[in-house]
Every structure is written in C-alpha cells, then in structure tokens.
Design an enzyme around this catalytic site. Structure first.
Site, short mmCIF file in Angstrom:
data_model
loop_
_atom_site.label_atom_id
_atom_site.label_comp_id
_atom_site.label_asym_id
_atom_site.label_seq_id
_atom_site.Cartn_x
_atom_site.Cartn_y
_atom_site.Cartn_z
N GLY A 1 0.81 -1.21 0.00
CA GLY A 1 0.00 0.00 0.00
C GLY A 1 0.84 1.25 0.00
N SER A 2 1.85 1.30 -0.90
CA SER A 2 2.84 2.39 -0.83
C SER A 2 2.72 3.41 -1.95
CB SER A 2 4.25 1.79 -0.82
OG SER A 2 4.43 0.80 -1.81
N GLY B 1 0.29 8.32 0.89
CA GLY B 1 0.18 8.38 2.35
C GLY B 1 1.40 7.87 3.10
N ILE B 2 1.15 7.18 4.21
CA ILE B 2 2.22 6.69 5.07
C ILE B 2 3.11 5.71 4.32
CG2 ILE B 2 2.72 5.30 7.12
CD1 ILE B 2 0.22 6.52 8.42
N GLY B 3 2.52 4.83 3.54
CA GLY B 3 3.30 3.85 2.80
C GLY B 3 4.27 4.51 1.83
N SER C 1 -2.04 1.19 14.79
CA SER C 1 -2.67 2.49 15.04
C SER C 1 -2.92 2.67 16.52
CB SER C 1 -3.99 2.56 14.27
OG SER C 1 -4.78 3.64 14.70
N TYR D 1 -12.48 -1.01 12.85
CA TYR D 1 -11.09 -0.66 12.54
C TYR D 1 -10.20 -0.91 13.75
CZ TYR D 1 -7.01 2.30 11.57
OH TYR D 1 -5.74 2.77 11.40
#
Length: 264
Positions: free
Chosen positions: A14-15, A18-20, A141, A154
């Site tokens: 998932g890069s 965002g964070i990835g 998280s 979540y």
C-alpha cells in the site's frame, strides 16, 4: 546516527500514497531497493515516478497486486521473490455507527487489515530466517489501544495486528529477524482529510477543520496536531535497520502522545 540499508530489498504494501509512500521514500534514501505496491500497475508506476523525483537516485521496482487475495499476493511475491524488509502498511478505515456495521464489513476489515499482513509474512519470513536477517513491520494504530467509538471494527483489526506481530516475533525468535508494530497516531493523509470532514463541518478551511477535529475527537494528543507521514516513516526506517537489532515483538508508538499510557 547513520542508517545504511544498502544492499537490502524492502517491500512496502500500500505504498502508492500516504504513510506507505513516505516509508518507501525513507527506505530508499537510506539506500534500500524498494518494491512499491498497489492494486493497479498504473498507480504503482505513477508513484515510482514521483518517488524517483523526490529521492534523487532512489532504487524502486514495481510490485503491483491486490494482496487481500491469494492470487494478488502471489503476483507480488512473484515480482519480489525475496525481501529483507517487509512493511505491512496496507489498511482501510472509516467511520460507522457501531450497531450498523454488517457482518460483511467486519470480515472485510479483518481480511484487509489483518489477514493480508499475515499472508505477506508467511511469504517472506521463511526466507528471512534462512538468511538469518530480516525486518518485518506492521503499521498499526493508536486505535488498537484506544478503540474509537466511531470505528470499532477498525480498532478491532489493529488490535489483532498487535497480536499477530507478537506471535510472529516468537516464531522468528533467535533467527536474526525482528517483527514489530508501529502504533501510528492521527496522521495527515488524503484519506484522513476525508475522514476529518466526515466528523466536522465540511465547509471549514482545512487548518480550522484539523484543529476542531483534534480538539473534539482526539483531545488526548500531546502533539495537538496531526502527525505528518514522514514522521511515521522516520521510525519505520530506524526499525528496518541493523541499529534496531534488539527491538522485536514490540508495539512502538509514533502517536504524538495520544495513547494515555507509559506503555501501549
């Protein structure tokens, strides 16, 4: 402190944003060859082009595939047969009233946020153990510890990811492979901007909306602002390095002090 990942191959799920994306950039700047993952080849290629522009000489390879399915995971491991660093960043989130979350949604959150990570660990941990070196990071998280009332499905998935991390760290005990979770706090990404506007007046300018969101919905934050993705990436790069050789089985907080506890 000099972090050198030259000669290492890292896969960040998932890069493409965002964070990835930030973690992929950080690993590349430290010298790693980074495999960029997303569901669509077009989005992966676009992300690589942007990463190359931002990292000045970074080495990237495309690894498209939907790892929430076995076929997609095989596609990714086929593109990157061996990885020294695996960062399980892929995840979904969203607000929903607790009593209105369907069975299908409960399953979807577990399958995307937990089972996909397990699938990738199964794919890469054996090779890491054979080579007596490896780093696995699962991006969790603050919601794993402080379950948010507006998205308990979540929170459940991220709590499960902490358990997965601890369990696989035991599987890797004594092999030179470390397995850790990152407890990321409220972070400024495009998806989070959408989430913020679900909870505050969508007509507010972003800076005002962010302040209202933090004051009303995340008042425990000691940082009192959203975290930038690069701040999460800094810890991810450290934990991916030889310098973090004595840190394993942990849930390392990059949460801006959001979790009101000395320990997770």
């Amino acid at each position: 402190m000099q972090i050198d990942l030259s000669g290492k191959t890292a896969l960040v799920t998932g890069s493409t944003q965002g964070i990835g994306f930030a973690i992929a950039a950080g690993l590349a700047r430290a010298g790693a060859r980074v495999a960029v993952n997303g569901r669509r080849p077009e989005s992966v290629e676009a992300a690589i082009q942007k990463l190359e522009e931002e990292t000045a000489g970074g080495s990237f390879v495309p690894a498209p595939g939907d790892i929430t399915s076995e076929d997609g995971a095989r596609q990714v491991t086929g593109a990157v047969p061996d990885a020294d660093v695996l960062v399980n960043n892929l995840g979904i989130f969203g607000a929903a009233p607790a009593l209105e979350i369907s069975d299908a949604e409960w399953r979807r959150y577990f399958e995307v946020n937990v089972l996909a990570a397990v699938r990738m660990i199964r794919g890469y941990l054996p090779g890491m153990k054979d080579r007596s070196w490896g780093r696995i990071l699962n991006v969790a998280s603050d919601s794993a510890v402080v379950i948010p009332a507006e998205m308990i499905h979540y929170g459940m998935s991220k709590t499960a990811l902490l358990a997965v991390t601890r369990g696989f760290a035991k599987e890797a005990a004594g092999t030179g492979v470390t397995v850790n979770s990152l407890i990321a706090g409220p972070t400024h990404t495009g998806g989070v901007e959408d989430f913020v506007y679900e909870l505050v007046d969508p007509e507010l300018p972003w800076e005002e909306a962010q302040r209202e969101f933090m004051a009303k919905h995340r008042p425990q934050s000691l940082l009192q602002r959203l975290i930038e993705p690069e701040e999460i990436a800094n810890m991810a790069v450290y934990l991916s390095s030889p310098l973090a050789s004595a840190t394993t089985g942990g849930a390392v907080r990059v949460d801006g002090g959001y979790v009101d506890s000395i320990l997770p």
